[in-house]
Design a protein around this motif. Structure first.
Motif, mmCIF file in Angstrom:
data_model
loop_
_atom_site.group_PDB
_atom_site.id
_atom_site.type_symbol
_atom_site.label_atom_id
_atom_site.label_comp_id
_atom_site.label_asym_id
_atom_site.label_seq_id
_atom_site.Cartn_x
_atom_site.Cartn_y
_atom_site.Cartn_z
ATOM 1 N N LEU A 1 -43.427 -28.137 25.498
ATOM 2 C CA LEU A 1 -43.185 -29.829 25.295
ATOM 3 C C LEU A 1 -43.660 -29.823 23.578
ATOM 4 O O LEU A 1 -43.275 -30.600 23.038
ATOM 5 N N LEU A 2 -44.901 -29.345 23.477
ATOM 6 C CA LEU A 2 -45.358 -29.419 22.200
ATOM 7 C C LEU A 2 -44.547 -28.952 20.956
ATOM 8 O O LEU A 2 -44.537 -29.581 20.011
ATOM 9 N N ARG A 3 -44.079 -27.728 21.225
ATOM 10 C CA ARG A 3 -43.024 -27.234 20.315
ATOM 11 C C ARG A 3 -41.743 -28.105 19.984
ATOM 12 O O ARG A 3 -41.485 -28.035 18.968
ATOM 13 N N LEU A 4 -41.316 -28.594 21.265
ATOM 14 C CA LEU A 4 -40.255 -29.644 20.885
ATOM 15 C C LEU A 4 -40.823 -30.790 20.177
ATOM 16 O O LEU A 4 -40.033 -31.225 19.343
ATOM 17 N N PRO B 1 -33.245 -29.181 18.381
ATOM 18 C CA PRO B 1 -32.417 -28.412 18.471
ATOM 19 C C PRO B 1 -32.426 -28.139 19.895
ATOM 20 O O PRO B 1 -33.294 -28.362 20.585
ATOM 21 N N TYR B 2 -31.280 -27.155 20.347
ATOM 22 C CA TYR B 2 -31.020 -26.646 21.437
ATOM 23 C C TYR B 2 -31.894 -25.625 21.786
ATOM 24 O O TYR B 2 -31.723 -24.522 21.172
ATOM 25 N N PHE B 3 -32.911 -25.652 22.632
ATOM 26 C CA PHE B 3 -33.836 -24.682 22.878
ATOM 27 C C PHE B 3 -33.043 -23.549 24.027
ATOM 28 O O PHE B 3 -32.458 -24.222 24.786
ATOM 29 N N ASP B 4 -33.267 -22.247 23.409
ATOM 30 C CA ASP B 4 -32.596 -21.245 24.407
ATOM 31 C C ASP B 4 -32.970 -21.030 25.611
ATOM 32 O O ASP B 4 -32.316 -20.588 26.713
ATOM 33 N N ALA B 5 -34.329 -21.340 25.901
ATOM 34 C CA ALA B 5 -34.864 -21.256 27.093
ATOM 35 C C ALA B 5 -35.379 -22.552 27.628
ATOM 36 O O ALA B 5 -35.517 -23.489 26.980
ATOM 37 N N ASP B 6 -35.623 -22.552 28.920
ATOM 38 C CA ASP B 6 -36.024 -23.927 29.598
ATOM 39 C C ASP B 6 -37.610 -24.133 29.120
ATOM 40 O O ASP B 6 -38.499 -23.200 28.433
ATOM 41 N N ILE B 7 -37.953 -25.450 29.031
ATOM 42 C CA ILE B 7 -39.020 -26.002 28.600
ATOM 43 C C ILE B 7 -39.893 -25.782 29.791
ATOM 44 O O ILE B 7 -39.902 -26.836 30.618
ATOM 45 N N ALA C 1 -24.131 -15.120 18.024
ATOM 46 C CA ALA C 1 -24.032 -14.292 19.401
ATOM 47 C C ALA C 1 -25.435 -14.460 19.948
ATOM 48 O O ALA C 1 -25.032 -14.325 21.324
ATOM 49 N N GLU C 2 -26.330 -14.042 19.297
ATOM 50 C CA GLU C 2 -27.453 -14.062 19.889
ATOM 51 C C GLU C 2 -28.016 -15.354 20.805
ATOM 52 O O GLU C 2 -28.004 -15.219 22.001
ATOM 53 N N LEU C 3 -27.632 -16.402 20.167
ATOM 54 C CA LEU C 3 -27.903 -17.661 20.902
ATOM 55 C C LEU C 3 -27.028 -17.641 22.236
ATOM 56 O O LEU C 3 -27.395 -17.968 23.366
ATOM 57 N N ALA C 4 -25.683 -17.139 22.171
ATOM 58 C CA ALA C 4 -24.690 -17.226 23.061
ATOM 59 C C ALA C 4 -25.535 -16.294 24.148
ATOM 60 O O ALA C 4 -25.271 -16.770 25.341
ATOM 61 N N VAL C 5 -25.740 -15.210 24.050
ATOM 62 C CA VAL C 5 -26.356 -14.354 24.878
ATOM 63 C C VAL C 5 -27.609 -14.923 25.567
ATOM 64 O O VAL C 5 -27.733 -14.894 26.763
ATOM 65 N N LEU D 1 -26.880 -28.218 18.575
ATOM 66 C CA LEU D 1 -26.655 -27.098 18.203
ATOM 67 C C LEU D 1 -27.094 -26.656 16.523
ATOM 68 O O LEU D 1 -26.965 -27.471 15.892
ATOM 69 N N PRO D 2 -27.565 -25.342 16.464
ATOM 70 C CA PRO D 2 -28.253 -25.260 14.937
ATOM 71 C C PRO D 2 -27.179 -25.341 13.872
ATOM 72 O O PRO D 2 -25.984 -25.009 13.970
ATOM 73 N N ALA D 3 -27.576 -25.858 12.901
ATOM 74 C CA ALA D 3 -26.724 -26.124 11.642
ATOM 75 C C ALA D 3 -25.879 -24.913 11.234
ATOM 76 O O ALA D 3 -24.698 -25.086 10.596
ATOM 77 N N TYR D 4 -26.588 -23.639 11.287
ATOM 78 C CA TYR D 4 -25.679 -22.530 10.925
ATOM 79 C C TYR D 4 -24.365 -22.410 11.310
ATOM 80 O O TYR D 4 -23.346 -21.761 10.713
ATOM 81 N N LEU D 5 -24.195 -22.833 12.640
ATOM 82 C CA LEU D 5 -23.004 -22.452 13.240
ATOM 83 C C LEU D 5 -21.950 -23.396 12.591
ATOM 84 O O LEU D 5 -20.794 -23.429 12.990
ATOM 85 N N ARG D 6 -22.247 -24.708 11.859
ATOM 86 C CA ARG D 6 -21.394 -25.310 11.269
ATOM 87 C C ARG D 6 -20.768 -25.060 9.920
ATOM 88 O O ARG D 6 -19.783 -25.619 9.195
ATOM 89 N N ARG D 7 -21.591 -24.029 9.271
ATOM 90 C CA ARG D 7 -21.021 -23.360 8.089
ATOM 91 C C ARG D 7 -19.600 -22.907 7.748
ATOM 92 O O ARG D 7 -19.226 -22.218 8.474
ATOM 93 N N THR D 8 -19.004 -23.648 7.078
ATOM 94 C CA THR D 8 -17.641 -23.174 6.760
ATOM 95 C C THR D 8 -17.389 -21.780 6.336
ATOM 96 O O THR D 8 -16.428 -21.117 6.657
ATOM 97 N N ALA D 9 -18.352 -21.490 5.421
ATOM 98 C CA ALA D 9 -18.325 -20.089 4.711
ATOM 99 C C ALA D 9 -18.322 -18.916 5.694
ATOM 100 O O ALA D 9 -17.744 -17.904 5.586
#
Ligand SMILES: Nc1ncnc2c1ncn2[C@@H]1O[C@H](COP(=O)(O)OP(=O)(O)OP(=O)(O)O)[C@@H](O)[C@H]1O
Ligand SMILES: Nc1ncnc2c1ncn2[C@@H]1O[C@H](COP(=O)(O)OP(=O)(O)O)[C@@H](O)[C@H]1O
Ligand SMILES: [Mg+2]
Ligand SMILES: [Mg+2]
Lengths: 319, 396
Positions: free
Chosen positions: B387-390, B375-381, A263-267, B299-307
């Motif tokens: 760039l170095l972080r990426l 990963p998808y960076f949530d802010a613009d680069i 949700a944080e990511l989405a926000v 997108l980050p891996a935790y989004l795929r976790r079935t649990a």
């Protein structure tokens, strides 16, 4: 918005353009379906030979001859060679029909070398469908931002470059259709991301400066949902505190950490994009119609997806 | 040459290949892929990483970068001439580069003019070409001139020997392989039927026109004067043929040189992946070196976790009852319930996208053994630090 909305589907010829991959074909397909469902005999024409349009209607690959893919909705793809053949047989009535095949292929050479010829064969065919009133509305899944200005300006360019010849004689009526805002309009598809926004602003300015065609609307595609109101965002922040996360995990019997991270990511994504949207609105003319299409998390192709896009467009247009 | 499969080295068995290793070995790295996937970003980030860690002189040769990118590199603006990225820009993100980072942008018009100046047989022809009204129009749209110019500039800079590594950002073409074909097309054009006919002495052109229905039609449609203008331009243009063809061949050789590698950039959306696959196949077919695939905006891996799916579902379904138990000291239960419901719903939405991405990754036909995921960076680069972080994500 409703006034501009009606205006949009009341035109006869809409060029849908934008940066590569933003959703030109998606929007063109959606507009076409919407128009057809509202009773208009509609043609959707794919200009770029990528062949993605048919997928949006789950129809066989489109070709130069329009095919009815839904009631009142026809789909075709542009082919400058075919367009030339049609032109030669319809306009020139030259007794060469049998030999027109190889002729057209050879002509392709010239068309590549002579500036504007390919463009005019494309725009000419589209304008012709409009002039002959074969359809109430022609929606063009047009070329991307980089090429659209050249295409729209081609008739005028040819008109100035070529002093005599049939092409010149043919450009006059095309120009009349193109520069008439009650008939023709450009729709720029954009997305709330940095590059598409910049390209949209630049393209809007170029269309204004370098063509006589009216910019009818900007469609902002892939808009992420707003998760929380300001007050709710504060609630969310509080729920993220470690001891509350622990409680919550106990209550739902599982680790809520990743769900909250999601949700944080989405926000954050939504917030970054909101900034780009603001830029877009500020830098475009105030009176320009802007339509917003939500990001589709589920399936994004096929009839179901197209219908959803058409519905969203309809809502935005005030239907 | 297909991407070399990894041969284990004694004592180095479990070291996978890295971008650091690849760029340490190559002189030219070409970043390619569909539009908007992050070619420019990847090229700039890898250039910055190479300058930082590998040392030497590194050039990022880019096409129409966002102004933001020029700013990110600490430059007022790019130009056709190379500019050194100031060390201060690195210092701002706490990095002391071992080498130098340079940047240049492609100015298509200037580059074409330079080419004409170089290959025109004499000053008179040169000026006649540069002043011809069709020149700009035709070079602008012909034989993928943008692509050709990009490759031509690359060749020029590489042969100058001024850089240890050149990272190239390819132009946003409609078709990613256009620029691979550009040099060949340029040579082909000079031997084409079209050019021969256009540049035939005008008398015989008229004759052949009269004899062939095609020319008659062309003449009727375009008008003889327009055809004449075109012919004149190409007659001038053809005087440059020998130099051009030789050069185009040399450019083509540079692309297939062992010192050159290609980095295919893609997101995990269906269209870019299809384009990446196509491009990889084309590289194979042409014997060009595929160094790495860079999967960007994943997108980050935790989004795929079935649990976690079950947890998110419960948040949606039982938001009201759960809210009552956690609302204390937070907010009124109904407001908490709405937030919990949104949180669960949003997770499930993004999970669909993340799962679709995994499937795209799994279905990607052939990939080299070096696949880097950004990963998808949530802010613009927006600065060198970004760039170095990426870059850090994919370097080792
Ligand atoms: N609102 C949306 N939400 C999610 N995905 C979308 C949305 N609109 C389009 N897409 C997806 O984005 C991709 C690109 O869309 P589309 O083919 O319409 O773009 P385009 O501008 O026509 O691309 P091109 O420049 O390659 O012709 C497709 O996979 C499409 O399904
Ligand atoms: N990993 C990433 N996370 C988030 N945004 C990214 C990422 N990589 C690139 N971007 C952004 O995506 C946009 C397009 O990137 P760019 O490198 O210009 O693509 P291309 O050169 O392939 O057209 C830019 O706004 C850039 O900042
Ligand atoms: Mg498309
Ligand atoms: Mg780029």
């Amino acid at each position: 918005m409703a006034i501009e909305a009606i205006d949009l589907l009341n035109r006869r010829l809409l060029f849908v353009t934008g940066k590569g991959g933003v959703g030109k074909t998606t929007v063109a397909a959606g507009l076409g379906l919407l128009a057809a469902e509202r009773g208009l005999r509609t043609l959707v024409c794919e200009v770029d030979a990528k062949g993605g349009l048919a997928d949006f209607f789950e129809a066989p690959t489109t070709d130069f001859t329009p095919r009815e893919v839904q009631p009142r909705l026809f789909a075709m793809s542009m082919d400058t060679e075919e367009s030339l053949k049609e032109y030669l047989s319809l306009q020139l009535k030259i007794p060469l029909i049998a030999r027109v095949g190889p002729l057209a292929r050879t002509f392709d050479f010239i068309a590549t070398a002579a500036p504007g010829v390919k463009e005019i064969l494309t725009v000419g065919k589209l304008c012709w469908e409009v002039r002959e009133r074969h359809y109430d509305l022609v929606v063009v899944d047009a070329v991307a931002s980089g090429h659209i200005v050249g295409q729209l300006a081609a008739p005028q360019g040819i008109n100035e470059l070529v002093q005599v010849g049939l092409v010149r004689n043919q450009t006059g009526w095309m120009i009349d259709i193109l520069r008439d805002p009650t008939q023709t309009g450009v729709v720029i598809v954009s997305a709330p991301e940095e590059m598409p926004v910049n390209e949209t602003i630049e393209l809007a300015a170029r269309i204004d400066a370098e063509t006589d065609v009216d910019l009818a609307a900007v469609v902002v595609n892939r808009v992420l949902p707003e998760l929380f109101s300001r007050a709710e965002e504060e609630v969310f922040e509080r729920l993220r505190e470690p001891d509350r996360v622990a409680t919550l995990s106990r209550v739902v019997d599982g680790d809520v950490g990743p769900v909250l991270d999601g949700a944080e990511l989405a926000v954050t994504l939504r917030r970054t994009r909101a900034g780009h949207l603001t830029t877009l609105r500020e830098r475009l003319p105030d009176d320009l119609a802007m339509l917003y299409l939500p990001y589709q998390f589920a399936r994004t192709q096929g009839m179901r997806a197209t219908r959803r896009i058409a519905e969203s467009l309809g809502e935005e247009l005030g239907f | 040459m297909a991407a070399p499969t990894r041969t284990p080295v004694e004592g180095d068995e479990d070291r996978a290949r890295t971008l650091e290793q690849l760029l340490a070995a190559k002189e030219i790295a070409i970043s390619c892929g569909a539009g908007g996937v992050g070619k420019t970003t990847a090229a700039a980030a890898l250039g910055a990483m190479a300058a930082t860690h590998l040392g030497g002189k590194v050039l990022v040769l880019t096409v129409d970068p966002a102004r933001r990118l020029a700013n990110a590199l600490g430059l007022e603006q790019f130009g056709n001439t190379e500019i050194r990225v100031p060390d201060a820009a690195f210092a701002a993100s706490g990095v002391e580069p071992r080498g130098e980072l340079w940047a240049a942008m492609l100015d298509t018009k200037r580059s074409w003019d330079d080419l004409v100046r170089r290959h025109a047989p004499d000053p008179r022809t040169r000026d006649a070409i540069l002043r011809n009204s069709l020149y700009e129009n035709i070079t602008g749209r012909f034989v993928q001139s943008h692509d050709y110019i990009a490759m031509e500039r690359l060749y020029e800079i590489h042969t100058s020997g001024a850089y240890d590594l050149i990272v190239v950002d390819t132009p946003p073409t409609r078709n990613a392989i256009d620029f691979l074909e550009a040099p060949e097309r340029m040579s082909e054009f000079f031997s084409s039927r079209l050019l021969r006919w256009l540049t035939a002495p005008s008398k015989s052109r008229v004759l052949s026109m009269a004899s062939k229905p095609f020319y008659r039609v062309a003449d009727t449609i375009l008008g003889s004067q327009f055809l004449g203008d075109i012919a004149e331009f190409f007659s001038l243009f053809q005087t440059m043929a020998p130099g051009f063809v030789q050069r185009a061949d040399a450019v083509a050789r540079t692309l297939s040189d062992r010192r050159t590698t290609f980095l295919v950039v893609s997101t995990l959306e269906s269209a870019p992946v299809r384009e990446a696959e196509f491009f990889i196949a084309e590289l194979d077919a042409r014997g060009l070196h595929l160094g790495a695939v860079v999967l960007n905006k994943v997108l980050p891996a935790y989004l795929r976790r079935t649990a976690t799916t079950g947890v998110a579902r419960r948040l949606c379904a039982d938001a009201d009852t759960i809210a009552v138990k956690v609302a204390d000291g937070v907010a009124p239960p109904d407001q908490v319930a709405r937030v919990l419901h949104e949180v669960g719903e949003s997770f499930l939405n993004y999970q669909v996208v993340a799962k679709r991405e995994s499937e795209q990754r799994a279905e990607m036909a052939r990939t080299p053994d070096l696949v880097a995921t950004v990963p998808y960076f949530d802010a613009d680069i927006h600065d060198l630090g970004g760039l170095l972080r990426l870059g850090e994500q994919i370097w080792r």
